[in-house]
Design a protein around this motif. Sequence first.
Motif, PDB file in Angstrom:
ATOM      1  N   PHE A  37       0.806  -1.211   0.000  1.00 17.83           N
ATOM      2  CA  PHE A  37       0.000   0.000   0.000  1.00 17.83           C
ATOM      3  C   PHE A  37       0.846   1.270   0.000  1.00 17.83           C
ATOM      4  O   PHE A  37       0.321   2.353  -0.241  1.00 17.83           O
ATOM      5  N   VAL A  38       2.149   1.156   0.254  1.00 18.73           N
ATOM      6  CA  VAL A  38       2.992   2.353   0.158  1.00 18.73           C
ATOM      7  C   VAL A  38       3.142   2.806  -1.292  1.00 18.73           C
ATOM      8  O   VAL A  38       3.554   3.934  -1.545  1.00 18.73           O
ATOM      9  N   LEU A  39       2.789   1.954  -2.237  1.00 23.07           N
ATOM     10  CA  LEU A  39       2.806   2.378  -3.647  1.00 23.07           C
ATOM     11  C   LEU A  39       1.867   3.567  -3.876  1.00 23.07           C
ATOM     12  O   LEU A  39       2.129   4.417  -4.730  1.00 23.07           O
ATOM     13  N   ILE A  40       0.793   3.617  -3.115  1.00 22.21           N
ATOM     14  CA  ILE A  40      -0.134   4.758  -3.221  1.00 22.21           C
ATOM     15  C   ILE A  40       0.581   6.041  -2.833  1.00 22.21           C
ATOM     16  O   ILE A  40       0.424   7.083  -3.484  1.00 22.21           O
ATOM     17  N   PHE A  41       1.404   5.983  -1.785  1.00 26.54           N
ATOM     18  CA  PHE A  41       2.152   7.161  -1.364  1.00 26.54           C
ATOM     19  C   PHE A  41       3.165   7.582  -2.423  1.00 26.54           C
ATOM     20  O   PHE A  41       3.422   8.773  -2.598  1.00 26.54           O
ATOM     21  N   TYR A  42       3.772   6.618  -3.113  1.00 28.09           N
ATOM     22  CA  TYR A  42       4.713   6.947  -4.184  1.00 28.09           C
ATOM     23  C   TYR A  42       4.022   7.710  -5.312  1.00 28.09           C
ATOM     24  O   TYR A  42       4.594   8.624  -5.899  1.00 28.09           O
ATOM     25  N   VAL A  43       2.795   7.319  -5.601  1.00 30.12           N
ATOM     26  CA  VAL A  43       2.071   7.948  -6.710  1.00 30.12           C
ATOM     27  C   VAL A  43       1.584   9.344  -6.333  1.00 30.12           C
ATOM     28  O   VAL A  43       1.682  10.277  -7.136  1.00 30.12           O
ATOM     29  N   ILE A  44       1.080   9.507  -5.108  1.00 27.86           N
ATOM     30  CA  ILE A  44       0.491  10.800  -4.759  1.00 27.86           C
ATOM     31  C   ILE A  44       1.495  11.807  -4.208  1.00 27.86           C
ATOM     32  O   ILE A  44       1.145  12.979  -4.062  1.00 27.86           O
ATOM     33  N   SER A  45       2.736  11.404  -3.943  1.00 29.95           N
ATOM     34  CA  SER A  45       3.686  12.362  -3.368  1.00 29.95           C
ATOM     35  C   SER A  45       4.037  13.529  -4.289  1.00 29.95           C
ATOM     36  O   SER A  45       4.170  14.657  -3.802  1.00 29.95           O
ATOM     37  N   PRO A  46       4.176  13.377  -5.598  1.00 30.31           N
ATOM     38  CA  PRO A  46       4.492  14.555  -6.412  1.00 30.31           C
ATOM     39  C   PRO A  46       3.277  15.399  -6.810  1.00 30.31           C
ATOM     40  O   PRO A  46       3.445  16.489  -7.355  1.00 30.31           O
ATOM     41  N   ILE A  47       2.077  14.956  -6.523  1.00 28.01           N
ATOM     42  CA  ILE A  47       0.877  15.678  -6.975  1.00 28.01           C
ATOM     43  C   ILE A  47       0.783  17.095  -6.391  1.00 28.01           C
ATOM     44  O   ILE A  47       0.496  18.032  -7.142  1.00 28.01           O
ATOM     45  N   PRO A  48       1.027  17.320  -5.089  1.00 29.96           N
ATOM     46  CA  PRO A  48       0.969  18.711  -4.609  1.00 29.96           C
ATOM     47  C   PRO A  48       1.980  19.625  -5.285  1.00 29.96           C
ATOM     48  O   PRO A  48       1.681  20.789  -5.570  1.00 29.96           O
ATOM     49  N   TYR A  49       3.153  19.100  -5.578  1.00 33.69           N
ATOM     50  CA  TYR A  49       4.161  19.911  -6.268  1.00 33.69           C
ATOM     51  C   TYR A  49       3.707  20.264  -7.686  1.00 33.69           C
ATOM     52  O   TYR A  49       3.882  21.400  -8.135  1.00 33.69           O
ATOM     53  N   PHE A  50       3.132  19.307  -8.388  1.00 35.84           N
ATOM     54  CA  PHE A  50       2.634  19.580  -9.740  1.00 35.84           C
ATOM     55  C   PHE A  50       1.532  20.641  -9.723  1.00 35.84           C
ATOM     56  O   PHE A  50       1.501  21.525 -10.572  1.00 35.84           O
ATOM     57  N   ILE A  51       0.633  20.545  -8.757  1.00 32.80           N
ATOM     58  CA  ILE A  51      -0.452  21.521  -8.658  1.00 32.80           C
ATOM     59  C   ILE A  51       0.109  22.896  -8.346  1.00 32.80           C
ATOM     60  O   ILE A  51      -0.287  23.897  -8.957  1.00 32.80           O
TER      61      ILE A  51
END
Length: 131
Positions: A37-51
């Motif tokens: 389930f840490v794969l979810i954290f890998y995917v969502i970690s760059p999203i705030p930076y992109f936004i």
Amino acid sequence: MAGVKALVALSFSGAIGLTFLMLGCALEDYGVYWPLFVLIFYVISPIPYFIAKRVTYDSDATSSACRELAYFFTTGIVVSAFGFPVILARVAVIKWGACGLVLAGNAVIFLTIQGFFLVFGRGDDFSWEQW
């Protein structure tokens, strides 16, 4: 050519990190796949930076509230990714050896993500958008 070498190095380090994660799940002594389930954290970690990068237009400013908020959310996501396997090991869902392998994989993967943004986020003629 330096960009291609960086891309190969980042791919290799990402593969190493995912190998640690898979070893923490699939070894015969551990055999529990909850750490995936840490794969979810890998995917969502760059999203705030992109936004934040899309919303803030003033690249000359040293700091902005939107970027600082994105850094805060990204830090929370990364800390949660490190805390999740520790909590699983503490409540005896996974073993501590698996927790160690997942934490090693987390460190390698998040350093790979940071390296990606350092290498390809400069805005020069060689960028990740070409791929």
